[in-house]
Design a protein around this motif. Structure first.
Motif, PDB file in Angstrom:
ATOM      1  N   LEU A 174      -3.474  -6.279  -3.234  1.00  0.00           N
ATOM      2  CA  LEU A 174      -3.158  -7.710  -3.105  1.00  0.00           C
ATOM      3  C   LEU A 174      -2.740  -8.098  -1.685  1.00  0.00           C
ATOM      4  CD1 LEU A 174      -1.187  -8.446  -6.410  1.00  0.00           C
ATOM      5  CD2 LEU A 174      -3.637  -8.634  -5.950  1.00  0.00           C
ATOM      6  N   ALA A 175      -2.848  -7.201  -0.759  1.00  0.00           N
ATOM      7  CA  ALA A 175      -2.336  -7.432   0.607  1.00  0.00           C
ATOM      8  C   ALA A 175      -2.905  -8.689   1.260  1.00  0.00           C
ATOM      9  CB  ALA A 175      -2.624  -6.225   1.488  1.00  0.00           C
ATOM     10  N   HIS A 176      -4.163  -8.954   1.071  1.00  0.00           N
ATOM     11  CA  HIS A 176      -4.783 -10.096   1.755  1.00  0.00           C
ATOM     12  C   HIS A 176      -4.971 -11.293   0.831  1.00  0.00           C
ATOM     13  CE1 HIS A 176      -5.210  -7.718   5.309  1.00  0.00           C
ATOM     14  NE2 HIS A 176      -5.733  -6.751   4.578  1.00  0.00           N
ATOM     15  N   LYS A 177      -4.284 -11.255  -0.289  1.00  0.00           N
ATOM     16  CA  LYS A 177      -4.373 -12.366  -1.223  1.00  0.00           C
ATOM     17  C   LYS A 177      -3.164 -13.273  -1.122  1.00  0.00           C
ATOM     18  CE  LYS A 177      -7.559 -10.055  -4.142  1.00  0.00           C
ATOM     19  NZ  LYS A 177      -8.259 -10.190  -5.375  1.00  0.00           N
ATOM     20  N   SER A 178      -2.279 -12.979  -0.201  1.00  0.00           N
ATOM     21  CA  SER A 178      -1.110 -13.834  -0.011  1.00  0.00           C
ATOM     22  C   SER A 178      -1.238 -14.548   1.330  1.00  0.00           C
ATOM     23  CB  SER A 178       0.178 -13.007  -0.052  1.00  0.00           C
ATOM     24  OG  SER A 178       0.255 -12.149   1.054  1.00  0.00           O
ATOM     25  N   ASN A 179      -0.522 -15.648   1.431  1.00  0.00           N
ATOM     26  CA  ASN A 179      -0.506 -16.389   2.682  1.00  0.00           C
ATOM     27  C   ASN A 179       0.949 -16.691   2.996  1.00  0.00           C
ATOM     28  OD1 ASN A 179      -1.130 -17.847   4.917  1.00  0.00           O
ATOM     29  ND2 ASN A 179      -1.881 -19.635   3.816  1.00  0.00           N
ATOM     30  N   PRO A 180       1.529 -16.019   3.994  1.00  0.00           N
ATOM     31  CA  PRO A 180       0.895 -15.122   4.964  1.00  0.00           C
ATOM     32  C   PRO A 180       0.539 -13.774   4.342  1.00  0.00           C
ATOM     33  CG  PRO A 180       3.258 -15.139   5.305  1.00  0.00           C
ATOM     34  CD  PRO A 180       2.976 -16.139   4.219  1.00  0.00           C
ATOM     35  N   PRO A 181      -0.415 -13.058   4.974  1.00  0.00           N
ATOM     36  CA  PRO A 181      -0.789 -11.738   4.462  1.00  0.00           C
ATOM     37  C   PRO A 181       0.402 -10.778   4.494  1.00  0.00           C
ATOM     38  CG  PRO A 181      -2.374 -12.501   6.094  1.00  0.00           C
ATOM     39  CD  PRO A 181      -1.202 -13.448   6.132  1.00  0.00           C
ATOM     40  N   THR A 182       0.324  -9.771   3.671  1.00  0.00           N
ATOM     41  CA  THR A 182       1.380  -8.765   3.575  1.00  0.00           C
ATOM     42  C   THR A 182       1.575  -8.078   4.921  1.00  0.00           C
ATOM     43  OG1 THR A 182       0.764  -8.400   1.286  1.00  0.00           O
ATOM     44  CG2 THR A 182       2.075  -6.691   2.330  1.00  0.00           C
ATOM     45  N   ILE A 183       2.843  -7.878   5.296  1.00  0.00           N
ATOM     46  CA  ILE A 183       3.105  -7.253   6.594  1.00  0.00           C
ATOM     47  C   ILE A 183       2.957  -5.737   6.521  1.00  0.00           C
ATOM     48  CG2 ILE A 183       4.649  -9.104   7.310  1.00  0.00           C
ATOM     49  CD1 ILE A 183       6.961  -7.065   6.936  1.00  0.00           C
ATOM     50  N   ASP A 184       2.693  -5.178   7.667  1.00  0.00           N
ATOM     51  CA  ASP A 184       2.606  -3.727   7.857  1.00  0.00           C
ATOM     52  C   ASP A 184       4.028  -3.228   8.103  1.00  0.00           C
ATOM     53  OD1 ASP A 184       2.355  -1.152   8.901  1.00  0.00           O
ATOM     54  OD2 ASP A 184       0.742  -1.689  10.297  1.00  0.00           O
ATOM     55  N   LEU A 185       4.557  -2.458   7.140  1.00  0.00           N
ATOM     56  CA  LEU A 185       5.931  -1.969   7.258  1.00  0.00           C
ATOM     57  C   LEU A 185       6.075  -0.873   8.306  1.00  0.00           C
ATOM     58  CD1 LEU A 185       6.927  -1.827   3.478  1.00  0.00           C
ATOM     59  CD2 LEU A 185       7.248  -3.700   5.112  1.00  0.00           C
ATOM     60  N   THR A 186       4.948  -0.360   8.814  1.00  0.00           N
ATOM     61  CA  THR A 186       5.014   0.670   9.850  1.00  0.00           C
ATOM     62  C   THR A 186       4.973   0.067  11.250  1.00  0.00           C
ATOM     63  OG1 THR A 186       2.612   1.036  10.003  1.00  0.00           O
ATOM     64  CG2 THR A 186       3.828   2.300   8.327  1.00  0.00           C
ATOM     65  N   ALA A 187       4.752  -1.241  11.339  1.00  0.00           N
ATOM     66  CA  ALA A 187       4.657  -1.911  12.641  1.00  0.00           C
ATOM     67  C   ALA A 187       6.016  -1.918  13.339  1.00  0.00           C
ATOM     68  CB  ALA A 187       4.140  -3.332  12.467  1.00  0.00           C
ATOM     69  N   GLY A 213       0.815  -1.211   0.000  1.00  0.00           N
ATOM     70  CA  GLY A 213       0.000   0.000   0.000  1.00  0.00           C
ATOM     71  C   GLY A 213       0.846   1.257   0.000  1.00  0.00           C
ATOM     72  N   ALA A 214       0.233   2.345  -0.427  1.00  0.00           N
ATOM     73  CA  ALA A 214       0.928   3.634  -0.452  1.00  0.00           C
ATOM     74  C   ALA A 214       1.322   4.068   0.948  1.00  0.00           C
ATOM     75  CB  ALA A 214       0.040   4.688  -1.110  1.00  0.00           C
ATOM     76  N   ASP A 215       0.563   3.602   1.956  1.00  0.00           N
ATOM     77  CA  ASP A 215       0.821   3.983   3.338  1.00  0.00           C
ATOM     78  C   ASP A 215       1.742   2.999   4.075  1.00  0.00           C
ATOM     79  OD1 ASP A 215      -0.838   1.784   3.658  1.00  0.00           O
ATOM     80  OD2 ASP A 215      -2.375   2.861   4.796  1.00  0.00           O
ATOM     81  N   LEU A 216       2.270   2.006   3.374  1.00  0.00           N
ATOM     82  CA  LEU A 216       3.188   0.994   3.917  1.00  0.00           C
ATOM     83  C   LEU A 216       2.549   0.076   4.957  1.00  0.00           C
ATOM     84  CD1 LEU A 216       5.132   3.377   2.857  1.00  0.00           C
ATOM     85  CD2 LEU A 216       6.798   2.383   4.370  1.00  0.00           C
ATOM     86  N   ARG A 257      12.521   4.344   5.086  1.00  0.00           N
ATOM     87  CA  ARG A 257      12.978   4.985   6.328  1.00  0.00           C
ATOM     88  C   ARG A 257      12.456   6.417   6.425  1.00  0.00           C
ATOM     89  NH1 ARG A 257      17.188   2.544   8.937  1.00  0.00           N
ATOM     90  NH2 ARG A 257      17.992   0.702   7.901  1.00  0.00           N
ATOM     91  N   GLY A 258      12.549   7.168   5.341  1.00  0.00           N
ATOM     92  CA  GLY A 258      12.059   8.539   5.322  1.00  0.00           C
ATOM     93  C   GLY A 258      10.558   8.606   5.572  1.00  0.00           C
ATOM     94  N   TYR A 259       9.820   7.723   4.947  1.00  0.00           N
ATOM     95  CA  TYR A 259       8.373   7.673   5.144  1.00  0.00           C
ATOM     96  C   TYR A 259       8.044   7.390   6.608  1.00  0.00           C
ATOM     97  CZ  TYR A 259       3.470   6.645   4.422  1.00  0.00           C
ATOM     98  OH  TYR A 259       2.092   6.666   4.498  1.00  0.00           O
ATOM     99  N   LEU A 260       8.752   6.429   7.189  1.00  0.00           N
ATOM    100  CA  LEU A 260       8.503   6.072   8.593  1.00  0.00           C
ATOM    101  C   LEU A 260       8.845   7.224   9.532  1.00  0.00           C
ATOM    102  CD1 LEU A 260       9.791   2.391   8.586  1.00  0.00           C
ATOM    103  CD2 LEU A 260       7.411   3.177   8.642  1.00  0.00           C
ATOM    104  N   ARG A 261       9.899   7.982   9.230  1.00  0.00           N
ATOM    105  CA  ARG A 261      10.236   9.152  10.063  1.00  0.00           C
ATOM    106  C   ARG A 261       9.145  10.207   9.977  1.00  0.00           C
ATOM    107  NH1 ARG A 261      15.427   8.146   8.250  1.00  0.00           N
ATOM    108  NH2 ARG A 261      15.197   9.601   6.523  1.00  0.00           N
ATOM    109  N   GLN A 262       8.617  10.416   8.795  1.00  0.00           N
ATOM    110  CA  GLN A 262       7.604  11.465   8.602  1.00  0.00           C
ATOM    111  C   GLN A 262       6.235  11.067   9.140  1.00  0.00           C
ATOM    112  OE1 GLN A 262       7.525  12.190   4.405  1.00  0.00           O
ATOM    113  NE2 GLN A 262       9.352  13.471   4.440  1.00  0.00           N
ATOM    114  N   HIS A 263       5.966   9.782   9.266  1.00  0.00           N
ATOM    115  CA  HIS A 263       4.621   9.317   9.642  1.00  0.00           C
ATOM    116  C   HIS A 263       4.643   8.531  10.942  1.00  0.00           C
ATOM    117  CE1 HIS A 263       4.371  10.092   5.312  1.00  0.00           C
ATOM    118  NE2 HIS A 263       3.142  10.476   5.592  1.00  0.00           N
ATOM    119  N   ARG A 264       5.334   9.033  11.905  1.00  0.00           N
ATOM    120  CA  ARG A 264       5.382   8.329  13.217  1.00  0.00           C
ATOM    121  C   ARG A 264       4.084   8.424  13.936  1.00  0.00           C
ATOM    122  NH1 ARG A 264      11.307   9.025  15.804  1.00  0.00           N
ATOM    123  NH2 ARG A 264      12.380   8.511  13.933  1.00  0.00           N
TER     124      ARG A 264
END
Length: 124
Positions: free
Chosen positions: A48-61, A39-42, A117-124
């Motif tokens: 397609l996030a829920h079409k894989s097994n395991p589901p796509t991870i949340d990169l912001t977690a 997703g655009a929001d990571l 990394r930049g996205y995660l810094r900006q969207h804490r």
């Protein structure tokens, strides 16, 4: 394949100057090749996030952010160059999604890592 993966990981760990435009390259590669699942929001919200097994991870977690901090550059390279066995190609194939092949360079991997990394810094 293994030697290429190892070389890319080693290259990512080598200190290098930040390249001009790296943020744009990283953003473009992420949008073209990763956002369909992450997703655009990571957050693992792509089509397609829920079409894989395991589901796509949340990169912001927090667990992912900790791995990213502990292994700078290596996490992105390992996912891109060894995509969970056949998981990523299989999910794309099963959902009739065609993403043209891309010959990844160490600079590309660094750029995507920097973008995340930049996205995660900006969207804490």
């Amino acid at each position: 394949m293994r030697a290429g993966w190892l070389s890319a990981c080693i290259a990512l760990l080598m200190p290098t100057p930040v390249l001009a435009g790296t943020g744009d390259v990283g953003r473009q590669l992420y949008e073209q090749r990763c956002a369909i699942c992450h997703g655009a929001d990571l957050r693992g919200t792509g089509p397609l996030a829920h079409k894989s097994n395991p589901p796509t991870i949340d990169l912001t977690a927090l667990p992912f952010r900790r791995r990213l901090a502990t292994y700078p550059g290596v996490i992105v390279a390992s996912v891109v160059l060894r995509p969970n066995g056949d998981l990523i190609p299989r999910v794309l194939r099963e959902n009739n999604v065609h993403i043209p092949p891309h010959r990844w360079t160490a600079d590309d991997l660094r750029a995507v890592d920097a973008y995340i990394r930049g996205y995660l810094r900006q969207h804490r």
